[in-house]
Design an enzyme around this catalytic site. Structure first.
Site, short mmCIF file in Angstrom:
data_model
loop_
_atom_site.label_atom_id
_atom_site.label_comp_id
_atom_site.label_asym_id
_atom_site.label_seq_id
_atom_site.Cartn_x
_atom_site.Cartn_y
_atom_site.Cartn_z
N LYS A 107 0.83 -1.22 0.00
CA LYS A 107 0.00 0.00 0.00
C LYS A 107 0.86 1.27 0.00
CE LYS A 107 -2.30 -1.01 3.83
NZ LYS A 107 -1.68 -2.28 4.23
N ARG A 117 -9.91 0.13 8.78
CA ARG A 117 -9.47 -1.25 9.01
C ARG A 117 -10.57 -2.08 9.66
NH1 ARG A 117 -3.49 -0.07 9.25
NH2 ARG A 117 -2.38 -2.02 9.54
N ARG A 124 12.04 -6.25 5.49
CA ARG A 124 11.81 -4.82 5.28
C ARG A 124 12.55 -4.00 6.35
NH1 ARG A 124 5.76 -2.22 5.12
NH2 ARG A 124 5.68 -2.59 7.36
N ARG A 158 11.31 -2.50 12.02
CA ARG A 158 10.20 -2.19 12.92
C ARG A 158 9.95 -3.35 13.86
NH1 ARG A 158 5.29 -0.14 9.17
NH2 ARG A 158 4.12 -1.30 10.73
N ARG A 180 -0.64 -9.77 13.12
CA ARG A 180 -1.23 -8.68 12.32
C ARG A 180 -2.02 -9.26 11.14
NH1 ARG A 180 3.83 -5.45 10.80
NH2 ARG A 180 2.43 -3.96 9.82
P1 AMP Z 1 0.59 -0.12 9.60
O1 AMP Z 1 1.85 0.65 9.51
O2 AMP Z 1 -0.52 0.43 8.76
O3 AMP Z 1 0.76 -1.61 9.41
O4 AMP Z 1 0.06 0.06 11.12
C1 AMP Z 1 0.84 -0.33 12.24
C2 AMP Z 1 -0.06 -0.55 13.45
O5 AMP Z 1 -0.77 0.67 13.76
C3 AMP Z 1 -1.17 -1.58 13.27
O6 AMP Z 1 -0.71 -2.90 13.51
C4 AMP Z 1 -2.19 -1.12 14.30
O7 AMP Z 1 -1.79 -1.47 15.62
C5 AMP Z 1 -2.09 0.40 14.19
N1 AMP Z 1 -3.04 0.94 13.19
C6 AMP Z 1 -2.75 1.59 12.02
N2 AMP Z 1 -3.85 1.97 11.38
C7 AMP Z 1 -4.90 1.55 12.16
C8 AMP Z 1 -6.32 1.63 12.02
N3 AMP Z 1 -6.90 2.20 10.95
N4 AMP Z 1 -7.07 1.08 13.01
C9 AMP Z 1 -6.53 0.52 14.09
N5 AMP Z 1 -5.19 0.41 14.28
C10 AMP Z 1 -4.38 0.92 13.32
#
Ligand code: AMP
Length: 211
Positions: free
Chosen positions: A13, A88, A127, A157, A168
């Site tokens: 994404k 999400r 990554r 990360r 996740r």
């Molecule tokens: P990402 O970088 O998008 O994979 O997000 C990292 C973490 O942030 C996720 O595993 C969630 O804990 C939190 N997170 C990001 N976006 C959301 C969302 N829209 N709703 C809930 N948690 C989120």
């Protein structure tokens, strides 16, 4: 362009958002990046979100919806926006519908990037993110521990470690995947095989938007 980028963690994404943003000049809104910035700055939101993020769980909807509402009100979103990692959950999608309705800003479409679990695990365990400029590097095609662009340190990360990635992914399949049907019913979904070349996917997006 006003679009949602939907897909599992590691489905590309953020990468596709870079291409779309550069071409269509719209704001790239990544809720994950916003939350990580809050964590780094030790804000109240960051402190509340940390425990969920560390374990690979979702941050509660009300925290995320408030954060997005403020972000969409900023002036750079007027020309268009890409929502990366939001919504999400179904309640987040409902809140977004309501918010965009109030703003009189209908969505153009939802891009879905399909990728199998094992591809995701392979991508994310390799990554690294530059601690200086944020560039993403895949260690399968890179030597050394510094960023090609700025020489900054490459960081892994904490939530890109295999056990957290699997959590996740499970969260994605149970809580986020229902959004596929939700947007399919609204006839907004455009599906891509997320293992295809970045360039091919972007070319298809451009064709779609000139139709
Ligand atoms: P990402 O970088 O998008 O994979 O997000 C990292 C973490 O942030 C996720 O595993 C969630 O804990 C939190 N997170 C990001 N976006 C959301 C969302 N829209 N709703 C809930 N948690 C989120």
């Amino acid at each position: 362009m006003r679009a949602i980028l939907l897909g599992a963690p590691g489905s590309g994404k953020g990468t596709h958002a870079e291409d779309i943003k550069a071409h269509y000049n719209c704001a790239h809104i990544s809720t994950g990046d916003m939350l990580r910035a809050n964590l780094k700055d030790k804000t109240e939101l960051g402190k509340k979100a940390e425990i969920y993020m560390d374990s690979g769980a979702l941050v509660p909807d009300e925290l995320i919806i408030g954060m997005i509402e403020e972000r969409l009100a900023e002036s750079d979103c007027k020309i268009g926006f890409l929502l990366d990692g939001f919504p999400r959950t179904i309640p987040q999608a409902e809140a977004l519908d309501e918010l965009l309705g109030k703003m009189k800003c209908p969505l153009d479409c939802v891009f879905l990037f399909d990728v199998d679990n094992e591809v995701v695990v392979n991508r994310l365990t390799n990554r690294r993110t530059c601690g200086n400029c944020g560039k993403i590097t895949n260690m399968l095609y890179h030597n050394g521990e510094s960023c090609d662009d700025c020489g900054g340190p490459l960081q892994h990360r904490d939530d890109d470690k295999e056990d957290v990635i699997r959590k996740r992914l499970a969260v994605y399949h149970t809580q986020t995947e229902p959004l596929i049907e939700w947007y399919e019913k609204k006839k907004m979904l455009k599906r891509f095989d997320g293992t295809r070349d970045r360039e091919d996917i972007f070319n298809e997006i451009k064709v779609m938007f000139t139709e």
